[in-house]
Design an enzyme around this catalytic site. Structure first.
Site, PDB file in Angstrom:
ATOM      1  N   GLU A 160      -4.940   8.687   6.658  1.00 31.35           N
ATOM      2  CA  GLU A 160      -5.577   7.871   5.851  1.00 31.35           C
ATOM      3  C   GLU A 160      -5.827   6.818   6.602  1.00 31.35           C
ATOM      4  O   GLU A 160      -7.108   6.158   6.763  1.00 31.35           O
ATOM      5  CB  GLU A 160      -5.568   6.933   4.260  1.00 31.35           C
ATOM      6  CG  GLU A 160      -5.989   6.297   3.504  1.00 31.35           C
ATOM      7  CD  GLU A 160      -5.506   6.083   2.691  1.00 31.35           C
ATOM      8  OE1 GLU A 160      -5.601   4.532   2.544  1.00 31.35           O
ATOM      9  OE2 GLU A 160      -3.936   6.061   2.794  1.00 31.35           O
ATOM     10  N   GLU A 189       2.187   1.866  -3.303  1.00 27.99           N
ATOM     11  CA  GLU A 189       0.725   2.633  -3.837  1.00 27.99           C
ATOM     12  C   GLU A 189       0.981   3.876  -3.740  1.00 27.99           C
ATOM     13  O   GLU A 189       0.667   4.854  -5.191  1.00 27.99           O
ATOM     14  CB  GLU A 189      -0.189   2.038  -3.996  1.00 27.99           C
ATOM     15  CG  GLU A 189      -1.828   3.012  -5.149  1.00 27.99           C
ATOM     16  CD  GLU A 189      -2.848   2.969  -3.477  1.00 27.99           C
ATOM     17  OE1 GLU A 189      -3.681   3.381  -3.757  1.00 27.99           O
ATOM     18  OE2 GLU A 189      -2.970   1.477  -3.133  1.00 27.99           O
ATOM     19  N   HIS A 190       1.262   4.306  -3.101  1.00 24.29           N
ATOM     20  CA  HIS A 190       1.217   6.058  -2.785  1.00 24.29           C
ATOM     21  C   HIS A 190       2.428   6.333  -3.713  1.00 24.29           C
ATOM     22  O   HIS A 190       2.329   7.271  -3.694  1.00 24.29           O
ATOM     23  CB  HIS A 190       1.405   6.380  -0.960  1.00 24.29           C
ATOM     24  CG  HIS A 190       0.191   6.139  -0.741  1.00 24.29           C
ATOM     25  ND1 HIS A 190      -0.500   7.602  -0.293  1.00 24.29           N
ATOM     26  CD2 HIS A 190      -1.525   5.388  -0.104  1.00 24.29           C
ATOM     27  CE1 HIS A 190      -1.798   7.258   0.419  1.00 24.29           C
ATOM     28  NE2 HIS A 190      -1.544   5.583   0.331  1.00 24.29           N
ATOM     29  N   HIS A 197       0.647  -0.956  -0.005  1.00 21.41           N
ATOM     30  CA  HIS A 197       0.203  -0.299  -0.149  1.00 21.41           C
ATOM     31  C   HIS A 197       1.060   0.882   0.059  1.00 21.41           C
ATOM     32  O   HIS A 197       0.644   2.355  -0.628  1.00 21.41           O
ATOM     33  CB  HIS A 197      -0.924   0.115   1.126  1.00 21.41           C
ATOM     34  CG  HIS A 197      -1.548   1.391   1.672  1.00 21.41           C
ATOM     35  ND1 HIS A 197      -1.253   1.921   2.187  1.00 21.41           N
ATOM     36  CD2 HIS A 197      -3.264   1.937   0.682  1.00 21.41           C
ATOM     37  CE1 HIS A 197      -2.307   3.487   1.862  1.00 21.41           C
ATOM     38  NE2 HIS A 197      -2.895   2.522   0.862  1.00 21.41           N
ATOM     39  N   GLU A 254       4.430  11.766   2.444  1.00 19.75           N
ATOM     40  CA  GLU A 254       3.375   9.935   3.003  1.00 19.75           C
ATOM     41  C   GLU A 254       3.575   9.308   3.904  1.00 19.75           C
ATOM     42  O   GLU A 254       2.188   8.887   4.154  1.00 19.75           O
ATOM     43  CB  GLU A 254       3.886   8.574   1.544  1.00 19.75           C
ATOM     44  CG  GLU A 254       3.846   9.469   0.312  1.00 19.75           C
ATOM     45  CD  GLU A 254       2.839  10.330  -0.168  1.00 19.75           C
ATOM     46  OE1 GLU A 254       1.366   9.814   0.023  1.00 19.75           O
ATOM     47  OE2 GLU A 254       2.764  10.859  -0.639  1.00 19.75           O
TER      48      GLU A 254
END
Length: 496
Positions: free
Chosen positions: A188, A111-112, A108, A181
């Site tokens: 998130e 992905e960022h 994940h 991030e």
């Protein structure tokens, strides 16, 4: 258009002729005269009608090519968008399942980071290029798959392929971007913790697959997010972003040979490791564990709980009957104001007796296993009666489900599958996912034939095989003090 006082037509078909009355601007009619066929109509055709199959023109079949590095390319041209838009993306057989406890969250995180600049494009240049095309660039990470895809106008398909190739092969992963991030992902995570349904299914996976990466969350624990490094990201890419585990899927205004030529030219640096995800799963298979995770939170207005049994993997033939069973058990939400006359017996009972705020059956497939169950929300005083209704319905289906119910469930399932494939993004995703999970594209005719082969006897057998006398996984949150305990749920799976 000007009409003469009498327009006379002569229509011939096979071995008979049919006389048509003259068409007149006045109310008077006069029988038409016999005329021979105008030779102009026979110049490019035959006087005898023939049946032509226009399906290849109206619904072109997907085309598949495999490049020397093992990367597969699948395209499906859509006549409705032949001059408009397309979706092009890369689907990868890699997700949180292929992480360790110490690297959980890397897929994940990657992905960022994949959108934070390459050796050819800065972050700003990448964003401006996408916006100048009027395109959309998206990505998602699941437990077994990762996808990066773009929605573009048909003229911008080559640019989209170039961008996807660039970010997947040339990302820089600067330390400053990694630090930024980290903060984004931690925020998130806080947002996800506020989404009870997301948390419930994370807890359910933990209860069902303890001591296996399949039970981990996709985002990973906060301590991992704070320590994931550039080396971890590059290691994950070199290990899992390999040719045999990647599929480029395009749908809409695309031409197969153009896409293949571009992909073969731009995706030259993809590793060719032959280790497949299936081999990794065989090395660490997921074992279903009957257990529970309960989080008492009396501040929540309603209780949330999910009960699940071991399901079937993607390629397991039992996955089809389980899909029908999910459709048969159905879903219901009080806010929709319907349910008393639903085709689902469970929905009817829940609605009539006011037992819940919502119920939703689910059937989740993975490479070697799955989860089948019911997710519900209800007021605390209704939890016991709702739990009893759910387990009673399972036993009813095993004993006396009717053919009419199964036919209805089959029709609803087929309709849902077709409605889901609406638009180029859905088509591209469906094709890419099927190539990863099945190794081929399953035609709807084949899928529907398998669905139609499921009858009431099959459903009864599936319930006996997957639910009766089987372990159960439970996840619950909220004011759940009146939810029956684990042993009660386990006892309800027995034949009575």
């Amino acid at each position: 258009m000007a009409f003469s006082s009498r327009v006379i037509r002569r229509i011939k078909s096979l071995s008979y002729s049919h006389r048509i009355s003259s068409l007149s601007t006045s109310t008077q009619t006069k029988p038409c005269e016999d005329l021979t066929t105008d030779p102009r109509f026979l110049l490019y055709n035959s006087p005898d009608p023939k049946v032509f199959n226009h399906s290849p023109l109206l619904f072109p079949r997907p085309r598949i090519s495999t490049l020397p590095n093992g990367l597969r390319v699948i395209t499906e041209s859509s006549p409705t968008s032949a001059i408009h838009t397309a979706t092009i993306g890369v689907w990868i057989d890699a997700g949180s399942r292929f992480e360790t406890a110490h690297t959980n969250g890397t897929a994940h995180f990657l992905e960022h980071m994949i959108f934070k600049g390459t050796h050819r494009r800065t972050t700003r240049a990448l964003e401006e290029e996408i916006e100048n095309m009027g395109a959309r660039l998206n990505a998602y990470t699941s437990r077994e798959q990762t996808a990066y895809y773009a929605n573009v106008l048909h003229d911008d398909v080559p640019n989209a392929i170039d961008i996807l190739a660039d970010i997947l092969q040339n990302s820089r992963f600067t330390e400053s971007a990694i630090r930024r991030e980290r903060g984004v992902i931690l925020r998130e995570m806080e947002e996800v913790q506020g989404q009870t349904e997301e948390v419930i299914f994370d807890h359910l996976h933990l209860a069902a697959f303890r001591d296996n990466p399949l039970g981990n969350t996709i985002l990973g624990p906060s301590e991992n997010i704070r320590t994931i490094s550039k080396a971890d990201l590059y290691q994950y890419i070199s290990t899992h972003y390999t040719g045999p585990r990647m599929v480029v899927s395009a749908a809409g205004a695309v031409k197969h040979h153009d896409v293949v030529n571009l992909v073969s030219r731009l995706f030259k640096r993809i590793p060719i490791h032959q280790t497949t995800s299936a081999q990794l799963v065989d090395d660490n298979p997921a074992t279903f564990t009957g257990s529970e995770v309960r989080v008492v939170n009396n501040d929540l207005p309603v209780a949330h709980f999910a009960t699940a049994f071991k399901g079937a993997g993607w390629a397991d033939p039992n996955s089809i009957p389980l899909m029908v069973l999910q459709s048969l058990m159905g879903s219901w939400n009080k806010s929709l104001g319907v349910g008393n006359f639903s085709g689902s017996e469970l929905a009817c009972r829940v609605s009539t007796d006011d037992l819940a705020e919502s119920i939703m059956s689910f059937n989740t497939n993975y490479c070697d296993t799955g989860l089948f169950g019911i997710y519900s929300t209800a007021l605390p005083d209704c939890l016991h009666d709702l739990s009893l209704a759910i387990m009673d319905e399972v036993r009813r289906i095993m004993n006396r489900v009717s053919e009419a119910e199964v036919v209805r469930a089959r029709n609803q399932l087929k309709s849902a599958l077709l409605l889901h494939i609406d638009g180029t993004s859905a088509v591209a995703e469906n094709n890419g996912r099927q190539m990863l999970t099945y190794g081929r594209l399953v035609p709807f005719l084949e899928l529907f034939a398998r669905i139609d082969a499921v009858d009431a006897t099959t459903i009864k057998e599936i319930v006996r095989e997957f639910i009766i006398e089987k372990d159960i996984a439970i996840a619950a949150m909220g004011p759940i003090h009146r939810l029956p305990d684990y042993n009660w749920f386990r006892s309800q799976t027995s034949v009575k």
